[in-house]
Design an enzyme around this catalytic site. Structure first.
Site, mmCIF file in Angstrom:
data_model
loop_
_atom_site.group_PDB
_atom_site.id
_atom_site.type_symbol
_atom_site.label_atom_id
_atom_site.label_comp_id
_atom_site.label_asym_id
_atom_site.label_seq_id
_atom_site.Cartn_x
_atom_site.Cartn_y
_atom_site.Cartn_z
ATOM 1 N N HIS A 1 30.373 48.167 38.011
ATOM 2 C CA HIS A 1 30.752 49.582 37.856
ATOM 3 C C HIS A 1 31.401 49.850 36.476
ATOM 4 C CE1 HIS A 1 34.483 47.919 39.439
ATOM 5 N NE2 HIS A 1 34.115 48.051 40.703
ATOM 6 N N GLU B 1 32.277 40.675 45.511
ATOM 7 C CA GLU B 1 33.066 41.359 44.494
ATOM 8 C C GLU B 1 34.518 40.905 44.678
ATOM 9 O OE1 GLU B 1 34.048 45.867 42.840
ATOM 10 O OE2 GLU B 1 33.345 45.571 44.893
ATOM 11 N N ASP C 1 28.462 51.864 45.520
ATOM 12 C CA ASP C 1 29.803 51.327 45.749
ATOM 13 C C ASP C 1 30.444 52.049 46.931
ATOM 14 O OD1 ASP C 1 32.029 49.749 45.471
ATOM 15 O OD2 ASP C 1 32.868 50.835 43.769
ATOM 16 N N ALA D 1 40.961 49.044 43.793
ATOM 17 C CA ALA D 1 41.454 49.198 45.156
ATOM 18 C C ALA D 1 41.539 47.871 45.894
ATOM 19 C CB ALA D 1 40.545 50.158 45.919
ATOM 20 N N HIS E 1 33.661 59.228 39.500
ATOM 21 C CA HIS E 1 34.079 57.972 38.879
ATOM 22 C C HIS E 1 33.764 57.936 37.386
ATOM 23 C CE1 HIS E 1 34.561 56.536 43.009
ATOM 24 N NE2 HIS E 1 35.182 55.476 42.511
ATOM 25 N N GLY F 1 35.711 53.517 46.145
ATOM 26 C CA GLY F 1 34.313 53.627 46.541
ATOM 27 C C GLY F 1 33.670 54.905 46.070
ATOM 28 N N ARG G 1 39.746 50.028 18.148
ATOM 29 C CA ARG G 1 40.170 48.751 17.583
ATOM 30 C C ARG G 1 40.184 47.638 18.634
ATOM 31 N NH1 ARG G 1 43.915 52.251 14.953
ATOM 32 N NH2 ARG G 1 43.436 52.451 12.721
ATOM 33 N N ASN H 1 34.824 51.543 35.167
ATOM 34 C CA ASN H 1 35.794 51.532 36.248
ATOM 35 C C ASN H 1 36.345 50.119 36.444
ATOM 36 O OD1 ASN H 1 33.511 53.762 37.695
ATOM 37 N ND2 ASN H 1 35.547 54.363 37.016
ATOM 38 N N ALA H 2 37.669 50.013 36.558
ATOM 39 C CA ALA H 2 38.356 48.721 36.700
ATOM 40 C C ALA H 2 37.988 47.778 35.556
ATOM 41 C CB ALA H 2 38.053 48.082 38.049
#
Length: 452
Positions: free
Chosen positions: A200, A113, A258, A124, A235, A293, A211, A203-204
């Site tokens: 995930h 990752e 995670d 993170a 999360h 996490g 639009r 998330n991120a």
């Protein structure tokens, strides 16, 4: 498809499921039986970190097995190092497991990752460790350990990412988008170029807007893309989980932990690799991100998904059969497939897991004692063709299993009562070659009122 049966007997011989038939007498009983849980996104837990390796790996693998996780893809994040030392650590551990010297959850390989992630969506990850995606940079990172790399997460909008993703996919490595600020059109191009998943989900990621739908909408709308979800109910809001479930279904949505080094530790302050973390209600927060996490292992994910209205059979699929299939592993309760199983008590607490050791190894003789000792056994090789009959169902008499390290208290503890219905997953797909691991030899009969 899925077929539901009641009062069934599952026969296991030499580590393989050989038959599923009508109910009958047996010696071991669990309230529910499912395939082993498979975690494709797991950095560590209980103080262990895949990159730092400062705590013993055997303890962590044992803890995973206590939570029903029979197979794990150890995940390495972006590191400010010329070589990701964690890759070598994982390869050594896999060699030890192949030799039968390392117990616990079976390591499938490495999920990288990073470091080819967007500086706009680092989560993170340390921004200074992020790199432009090139094949040369990738080869420098893995330095001859490519055989253990099974999955890579990339930000597809970065220059060179689509080319690197296509090259990795051609080598049989699963590629997914993640930590990405990709817009909808860029994500579509990535999913047409060999990217098959989204790390995930939500998330991120670039947010989903009406639009500017971004990578999330592209993943939800593409039937060939699988969406990871962290199911700790922190999360992702329950409605977000339900949205992904209704869009993708249990065959294209997978639960991941995670989990990181601080997962499973008591609430408090911790320092890992010079970074300060605060664990509150089981979820870690870092200085660089609101969370770092997930807050539950996969058994907790199964309970949480059910608590928000997702059927038990689908929750189990998303934590076992579906992620396993992404790496070519047969994980169904079906004749001819490996008997990698998890037994559950009422309320979906893990009771039995992995495999069973010979009676002589347990040092006991009577069936009642076997029932009491079974839940404490580890994932071991079976020998000498000993026959062991086990019963499952009707209320299990064994006291709750104790893990060697205190278990994390799940976010959701109130689970709706499930009726005693027996489910068996029937899969008509052609058999997939069995994974490589040490030989086993024993016969086991399992009887339950509730199988999946």
């Amino acid at each position: 498809g899925r077929t539901f049966l009641a009062n069934q007997t599952v026969t296991v011989e030499d580590g393989q499921i050989t038959a599923i038939g009508g109910g009958g007498p047996a010696d071991f009983s669990v309230w529910a039986l499912t395939p082993g849980l498979v975690d494709l996104h797991c950095h560590g837990g209980q103080g262990f970190d895949s990159e730092l390796n400062e705590r013993p790996l055997p303890e962590f693998l044992t803890i995973l097995l206590c939570h029903g996780v029979t197979d794990v893809l150890l995940t390495l994040g972006a590191e400010p190092l010329p070589t990701m030392r964690g890759v070598a650590v994982v390869q050594t551990a896999m060699q030890q497991q192949a030799a039968g010297k390392l117990p616990g959850a079976h390591i499938l390989g490495v999920h990288l990752e990073g470091p080819f992630l967007s500086p706009e969506r680092p989560g993170a990850m340390p921004p200074a460790a992020l790199l432009p995606p090139t094949l040369a940079a990738y080869q420098t990172l893995v330095q001859g350990y490519e055989s253990v790399i099974r999955q890579v997460t990339l930000a597809p909008e970065l220059p060179g990412a689509l080319e690197l993703g296509a090259a990795l996919a051609a080598r049989g490595i699963r590629v997914q988008a993640g930590h990405t600020d990709a817009d909808y059109e860029t994500a579509q191009r990535a999913f047409s170029a060999g990217f098959t998943g989204l790390c995930h989900t939500f998330n991120a990621c670039r947010p989903l807007r009406h639009r500017d739908p971004g990578v999330v909408a592209a993943a939800l709308l593409d039937p060939n893309v699988t969406t990871e979800c962290i199911c700790d109910l922190v999360h992702l809001h329950p409605a977000a989980l339900q949205l992904v479930y209704h869009m993708k279904g249990p065959e294209a949505m997978i639960a991941v932990s995670d989990s990181v080094a601080t997962h499973g530790l008591p609430d408090g302050r911790y320092t890992v690799a010079g970074q300060d973390y605060i664990v509150q209600n089981g979820v870690a927060a870092a200085q660089t991100a609101p969370w770092d996490g997930g807050g539950v292992y996969l058994d907790g994910a199964v309970r949480n998904l059910q608590s928000i209205g997702i059927p038990a059979q689908d929750a189990c699929l998303m934590a076992s059969t579906t992620p396993a299939a992404l790496l070519g592993l047969p994980r169904t309760i079906h004749p001819g497939h490996p008997a990698v199983l998890v037994g559950w008590s009422e309320g979906w607490q893990v009771e039995g897991y992995g495999e069973i050791v010979r009676r002589e190894e347990l040092g006991i003789a009577c069936e009642d004692e076997i029932r009491h000792r079974l839940t404490g056994t580890l994932y071991r090789n079976l020998q000498n063709g000993a026959r062991l009959c086990l019963t499952v169902g009707q209320g299990y008499p064994t006291p709750p299993r104790q893990c060697p390290i205190p278990r994390y208290k799940d976010v959701v503890t109130s689970i709706p009562r499930i009726q005693n219905v027996l489910w068996v997953l029937i899969n008509n797909e052609p058999d997939i070659p069995e994974r490589r691991f040490a030989p086993r030899s024993t016969n086991i009969i399992l009887y339950s009122l509730f199988f999946f």
